[in-house]
Design an enzyme around this catalytic site. Structure first.
Site, mmCIF file in Angstrom:
data_model
loop_
_atom_site.group_PDB
_atom_site.id
_atom_site.type_symbol
_atom_site.label_atom_id
_atom_site.label_comp_id
_atom_site.label_asym_id
_atom_site.label_seq_id
_atom_site.Cartn_x
_atom_site.Cartn_y
_atom_site.Cartn_z
ATOM 1 N N ASN A 82 42.087 37.775 33.928
ATOM 2 C CA ASN A 82 43.411 37.290 34.327
ATOM 3 C C ASN A 82 44.004 36.297 33.330
ATOM 4 O O ASN A 82 45.215 36.103 33.297
ATOM 5 C CB ASN A 82 43.360 36.666 35.727
ATOM 6 C CG ASN A 82 42.332 35.568 35.838
ATOM 7 O OD1 ASN A 82 41.166 35.769 35.490
ATOM 8 N ND2 ASN A 82 42.725 34.409 36.312
ATOM 9 N N HIS A 83 43.164 35.673 32.495
ATOM 10 C CA HIS A 83 43.681 34.737 31.482
ATOM 11 C C HIS A 83 43.941 35.408 30.131
ATOM 12 O O HIS A 83 44.165 34.713 29.135
ATOM 13 C CB HIS A 83 42.701 33.576 31.287
ATOM 14 C CG HIS A 83 42.698 32.602 32.427
ATOM 15 N ND1 HIS A 83 43.765 31.774 32.703
ATOM 16 C CD2 HIS A 83 41.771 32.353 33.388
ATOM 17 C CE1 HIS A 83 43.503 31.040 33.775
ATOM 18 N NE2 HIS A 83 42.297 31.379 34.216
ATOM 19 N N HIS A 85 34.480 36.267 35.919
ATOM 20 C CA HIS A 85 35.597 35.509 36.495
ATOM 21 C C HIS A 85 35.160 34.337 37.374
ATOM 22 O O HIS A 85 35.804 33.299 37.355
ATOM 23 C CB HIS A 85 36.557 36.406 37.290
ATOM 24 C CG HIS A 85 37.669 35.663 37.974
ATOM 25 N ND1 HIS A 85 38.693 35.067 37.268
ATOM 26 C CD2 HIS A 85 37.917 35.407 39.294
ATOM 27 C CE1 HIS A 85 39.535 34.486 38.140
ATOM 28 N NE2 HIS A 85 39.078 34.667 39.358
ATOM 29 N N HIS A 89 32.399 32.642 37.127
ATOM 30 C CA HIS A 89 31.748 31.661 36.253
ATOM 31 C C HIS A 89 30.444 31.100 36.818
ATOM 32 O O HIS A 89 29.960 30.085 36.320
ATOM 33 C CB HIS A 89 32.694 30.485 35.931
ATOM 34 C CG HIS A 89 33.854 30.863 35.067
ATOM 35 N ND1 HIS A 89 34.530 29.942 34.295
ATOM 36 C CD2 HIS A 89 34.460 32.045 34.837
ATOM 37 C CE1 HIS A 89 35.512 30.549 33.643
ATOM 38 N NE2 HIS A 89 35.495 31.821 33.963
HETATM 39 FE FE LIG Z 1 36.931 33.242 33.339
HETATM 40 FE FE LIG Z 2 39.220 35.038 35.160
#
Ligand SMILES: [Fe+2]
Ligand SMILES: [Fe+2]
Length: 252
Positions: free
Chosen positions: A67-68, A177, A179
């Site tokens: 998403n980043h 995502h 982490h």
């Molecule tokens: Fe990430």
């Molecule tokens: Fe992410």
């Protein structure tokens, strides 16, 4: 093939620890392919040309994102011209770059698919349909010696669903995502290796790799404030290592 998937690299601490250890791991594990999620590599937000080159220089073959992926504008051109950098496959038509690619590496052919979940995330195209299309176009054991799927998603349920959806058709389905590395590494019944989240390359004295102060302030006050910045303590390399069978690209 000997595959290493490295979870989300967060900022300079994450890059530094990968730079320090990956060349040795590449040798000692006799790695044929290294895939790393780089969506947080640039100060926690996105990826730059210089950082991508730094990661390729220490032994990363493919960088997946999430998403980043678009946080740094220079990536728009990079994903159009450098097929070693992927963005999630299920973004709308017209989005720059691509989410899947077949790589001819010295140790064999590798398909990497980067797909993003929709549960508690942005409403993208159907990730299952997008993945189906990529797997059908490049069957494991025929067009590809190994297939790695990076499922960039929030919900473990969606990630596990994706694992079973791919079972027998991909070598490795691994989540990113969140982490935080999950303790559910397993070989699914059809021979696909699966783990809900690979974890992050980051300082774990943090909130998902970010300095604790700002997330805690936001959680407790609900007021917008300063930027998130990567925690700067000692970081850890976190990921998944898999050895696939030579004949079919699956695990025994
Ligand atoms: Fe990430
Ligand atoms: Fe992410």
């Amino acid at each position: 093939m000997n595959l290493l998937f490295i979870g989300d690299i967060v900022g300079k601490p994450g890059r530094d620890v990968v730079t320090e250890h990956l060349p040795r791991l590449r040798q000692s594990l006799k790695l044929d392919a290294v895939i790393a999620n780089g969506e947080n590599a640039a100060g926690g937000f996105g990826l730059t040309r210089a950082i991508a080159d730094e990661l390729f220089g220490v032994g990363v073959d493919v960088i997946s994102t999430g998403n980043h992926w678009a946080d740094q504008r220079e990536i728009y051109a990079m994903v159009e011209t450098d097929d070693r950098i992927l963005r999630p496959v299920n973004y709308p038509k017209g989005t720059p770059g691509k989410g899947a690619n077949l790589y001819a590496l010295p140790g064999g052919t590798l398909l990497v698919v980067n797909v993003m979940g929709r549960v508690f995330m942005d409403a993208l195209d159907d990730p299952f349909a997008a993945l189906e299309q990529e797997l059908a176009a490049c069957p494991l054991g025929e067009a590809a010696d190994a297939i790695v799927v990076d499922v960039h998603a929030e919900a473990t349920s969606e990630k596990m669903g994706m694992g079973h959806f791919c079972d027998g058709r991909a070598s490795l389905v691994v989540g990113t995502h969140t982490h935080a590395p999950t303790a559910d590494a397993q070989i699914l019944p059809g021979g696909t290796a699966f783990q809900s989240d690979a974890g992050a390359c980051a300082d774990y004295d943090s909130v998902i790799g970010m300095d604790k102060a700002e997330p805690l302030r936001r959680f407790t006050t609900k007021l917008p404030g300063a930027r998130y910045t990567p925690a700067t303590g000692p970081a850890t390399v976190c990921g998944v290592f898999q050895v696939t069978g030579s004949s079919n690209g699956l695990s025994a």
